[in-house]
Motif scaffolding. Structure first.
Motif, mmCIF file in Angstrom:
data_model
loop_
_atom_site.group_PDB
_atom_site.id
_atom_site.type_symbol
_atom_site.label_atom_id
_atom_site.label_comp_id
_atom_site.label_asym_id
_atom_site.label_seq_id
_atom_site.Cartn_x
_atom_site.Cartn_y
_atom_site.Cartn_z
ATOM 1 N N ALA A 78 0.872 -1.184 0.000
ATOM 2 C CA ALA A 78 0.000 0.000 0.000
ATOM 3 C C ALA A 78 0.903 1.226 0.000
ATOM 4 C CB ALA A 78 -0.897 0.007 1.244
ATOM 5 N N PRO A 79 0.359 2.389 -0.457
ATOM 6 C CA PRO A 79 1.162 3.621 -0.407
ATOM 7 C C PRO A 79 1.196 4.162 1.027
ATOM 8 C CG PRO A 79 -0.966 4.023 -1.463
ATOM 9 C CD PRO A 79 -0.954 2.582 -1.092
ATOM 10 N N LEU A 80 2.072 3.603 1.845
ATOM 11 C CA LEU A 80 2.036 3.854 3.294
ATOM 12 C C LEU A 80 2.490 5.265 3.678
ATOM 13 C CD1 LEU A 80 3.369 0.392 4.538
ATOM 14 C CD2 LEU A 80 0.995 1.192 4.448
ATOM 15 N N ASP A 81 3.288 5.904 2.835
ATOM 16 C CA ASP A 81 3.807 7.229 3.195
ATOM 17 C C ASP A 81 2.992 8.360 2.582
ATOM 18 O OD1 ASP A 81 5.868 5.930 4.460
ATOM 19 O OD2 ASP A 81 7.071 5.856 2.616
ATOM 20 N N ASP A 82 1.864 8.032 1.986
ATOM 21 C CA ASP A 82 1.102 9.041 1.239
ATOM 22 C C ASP A 82 -0.380 8.917 1.624
ATOM 23 O OD1 ASP A 82 -0.327 10.485 -0.627
ATOM 24 O OD2 ASP A 82 0.910 9.873 -2.334
ATOM 25 N N PRO A 83 -0.810 9.729 2.613
ATOM 26 C CA PRO A 83 -2.194 9.602 3.106
ATOM 27 C C PRO A 83 -3.243 9.724 1.998
ATOM 28 C CG PRO A 83 -0.935 11.075 4.520
ATOM 29 C CD PRO A 83 -0.045 10.757 3.332
ATOM 30 N N PHE A 84 -3.003 10.592 1.023
ATOM 31 C CA PHE A 84 -4.002 10.760 -0.030
ATOM 32 C C PHE A 84 -4.077 9.504 -0.903
ATOM 33 C CE2 PHE A 84 -5.590 12.078 -4.186
ATOM 34 C CZ PHE A 84 -6.763 12.708 -3.803
ATOM 35 N N ALA A 85 -2.912 8.996 -1.310
ATOM 36 C CA ALA A 85 -2.908 7.782 -2.139
ATOM 37 C C ALA A 85 -3.493 6.602 -1.355
ATOM 38 C CB ALA A 85 -1.488 7.467 -2.618
ATOM 39 N N MET A 96 -6.754 4.333 -2.419
ATOM 40 C CA MET A 96 -6.789 2.867 -2.429
ATOM 41 C C MET A 96 -7.981 2.359 -1.599
ATOM 42 S SD MET A 96 -4.011 0.141 -0.962
ATOM 43 C CE MET A 96 -4.696 0.246 0.702
ATOM 44 N N GLN A 97 -8.195 2.996 -0.458
ATOM 45 C CA GLN A 97 -9.311 2.582 0.393
ATOM 46 C C GLN A 97 -10.659 2.881 -0.263
ATOM 47 O OE1 GLN A 97 -7.981 0.373 2.089
ATOM 48 N NE2 GLN A 97 -8.762 0.896 4.099
ATOM 49 N N ALA A 98 -10.721 3.941 -1.062
ATOM 50 C CA ALA A 98 -11.972 4.258 -1.771
ATOM 51 C C ALA A 98 -12.310 3.121 -2.734
ATOM 52 C CB ALA A 98 -11.837 5.581 -2.510
ATOM 53 N N ILE A 99 -11.289 2.608 -3.411
ATOM 54 C CA ILE A 99 -11.533 1.499 -4.336
ATOM 55 C C ILE A 99 -11.908 0.240 -3.560
ATOM 56 C CG2 ILE A 99 -10.403 -0.017 -6.035
ATOM 57 C CD1 ILE A 99 -8.803 2.572 -6.891
ATOM 58 N N PRO A 136 -0.223 -0.737 -14.690
ATOM 59 C CA PRO A 136 -0.669 -2.122 -14.832
ATOM 60 C C PRO A 136 -1.408 -2.641 -13.598
ATOM 61 C CG PRO A 136 1.704 -2.059 -14.375
ATOM 62 C CD PRO A 136 1.253 -0.634 -14.520
ATOM 63 N N TRP A 137 -1.149 -1.988 -12.447
ATOM 64 C CA TRP A 137 -1.860 -2.379 -11.217
ATOM 65 C C TRP A 137 -2.921 -1.334 -10.901
ATOM 66 C CZ3 TRP A 137 -0.808 -7.173 -10.794
ATOM 67 C CH2 TRP A 137 0.455 -7.659 -11.095
ATOM 68 N N VAL A 138 -3.774 -1.639 -9.949
ATOM 69 C CA VAL A 138 -4.878 -0.723 -9.615
ATOM 70 C C VAL A 138 -4.357 0.686 -9.328
ATOM 71 C CG1 VAL A 138 -6.652 -0.212 -7.887
ATOM 72 C CG2 VAL A 138 -6.423 -2.530 -8.760
ATOM 73 N N MET A 139 -3.274 0.775 -8.538
ATOM 74 C CA MET A 139 -2.750 2.081 -8.132
ATOM 75 C C MET A 139 -1.694 2.612 -9.092
ATOM 76 S SD MET A 139 -4.462 2.887 -5.473
ATOM 77 C CE MET A 139 -3.538 4.284 -4.830
ATOM 78 N N GLY A 140 -1.493 1.943 -10.211
ATOM 79 C CA GLY A 140 -0.472 2.394 -11.161
ATOM 80 C C GLY A 140 0.679 1.409 -11.199
ATOM 81 N N ALA A 151 -5.218 -3.638 -3.041
ATOM 82 C CA ALA A 151 -6.404 -3.431 -3.893
ATOM 83 C C ALA A 151 -6.385 -4.376 -5.096
ATOM 84 C CB ALA A 151 -6.470 -1.979 -4.357
ATOM 85 N N ASP A 152 -5.183 -4.763 -5.533
ATOM 86 C CA ASP A 152 -5.096 -5.710 -6.661
ATOM 87 C C ASP A 152 -5.648 -7.075 -6.257
ATOM 88 O OD1 ASP A 152 -3.688 -4.202 -8.860
ATOM 89 O OD2 ASP A 152 -2.344 -3.828 -7.171
#
Ligand SMILES: N[C@@H](CCC(=O)N[C@@H](CS)C(=O)NCC(=O)O)C(=O)O
Length: 207
Positions: free
Chosen positions: A83-90, A94-97, A151-155, A161-162
């Motif tokens: 998960a993008p652990l250092d980026d609260p927005f990202a 991911m949680q929205a998806i 190529p993955w859900v988050m890029g 999320a994948d």
């Protein structure tokens, strides 16, 4: 402590199972049979009064809900970079998806086999069933267009999320929706199936 992970084959628990395996987590997989009603047995209801899978028993207590388990696995195994652990927005994106998959896509799928959760009238249950291919098709059109950066859900970076998207995409065929309508989702499924962790989990769940 070795965590205990309760799942049933063919269920949404596959998402959390894949995440645990990708994380290299210390866990023991415990299979229950939804078909045999194991989820309604008193011992199981003590763990999860909701009577559902997945359940993850940790040294801090019991976790239920894929969205929660996926976030917990990613955050408690940072080295696995799930998960993008250092980026609260990202992370929130991911949680929205994941929330959409849980609260909307999964619920539309459940109208096929679990209509009696919503209505008693047998005709109404049939009508719920009838709507499943259209709803699932509509949801995956949106996913194809808006939620799979590739190529993955988050890029470029693989995330939990994948695992979740893959799990629900495996239900499409049974819901009479041809996954080939969604080339990006189809491609994503194929790429998921090449991951060693996914192959290990699929083998374990079908053994
Ligand atoms: N929102 C929950 C849904 C859990 C859920 O509905 N699990 C299904 C399997 S896919 C289940 O255990 N069903 C058993 C039943 O309804 O009796 C999650 O994502 O963890």
């Amino acid at each position: 402590m070795t965590m205990k992970f309760f799942y049933s084959t063919g269920s949404c628990a596959l998402a959390s199972h894949i995440a645990l395996e990708e994380a290299g987590a210390d866990y023991e997989a415990m299979r229950i049979s939804l078909k045999d009603g194991d989820q309604r047995k008193p011992e199981y209801l003590k763990l999860n009064p909701k009577g559902r899978v997945p359940v993850l028993v940790t040294d801090r207590g019991v976790l239920t809900e894929n969205v929660a388990i996926l976030a917990f696995v990613a955050q408690s195994h940072p080295a696995a970079r799930l998960a993008p652990l250092d980026d609260p927005f990202a992370f929130a994106k991911m949680q929205a998806i994941n929330s959409y998959l849980s609260s909307t896509v999964h619920v539309s799928h459940a109208h096929k086999g679990r209509g009696s959760r919503w209505v008693d009238d047998p005709d109404a249950i049939e009508l719920l069933k009838k709507k499943v291919p259209q709803n699932m098709g509509d949801h995956f059109e949106l996913i194809e267009r808006e939620m799979l950066a590739g190529p993955w859900v988050m890029g470029d970076d693989y995330s939990v999320a994948d695992a979740y998207l893959y799990t629900l995409a495996t239900w499409l065929e049974g819901d009479s929706v041809d996954v080939k309508r969604f080339p990006r989702v189809h491609d994503h499924m194929n790429r998921m199936q090449q991951r060693p962790a996914v192959q290990r989990v699929l083998a374990a769940e079908s053994a």
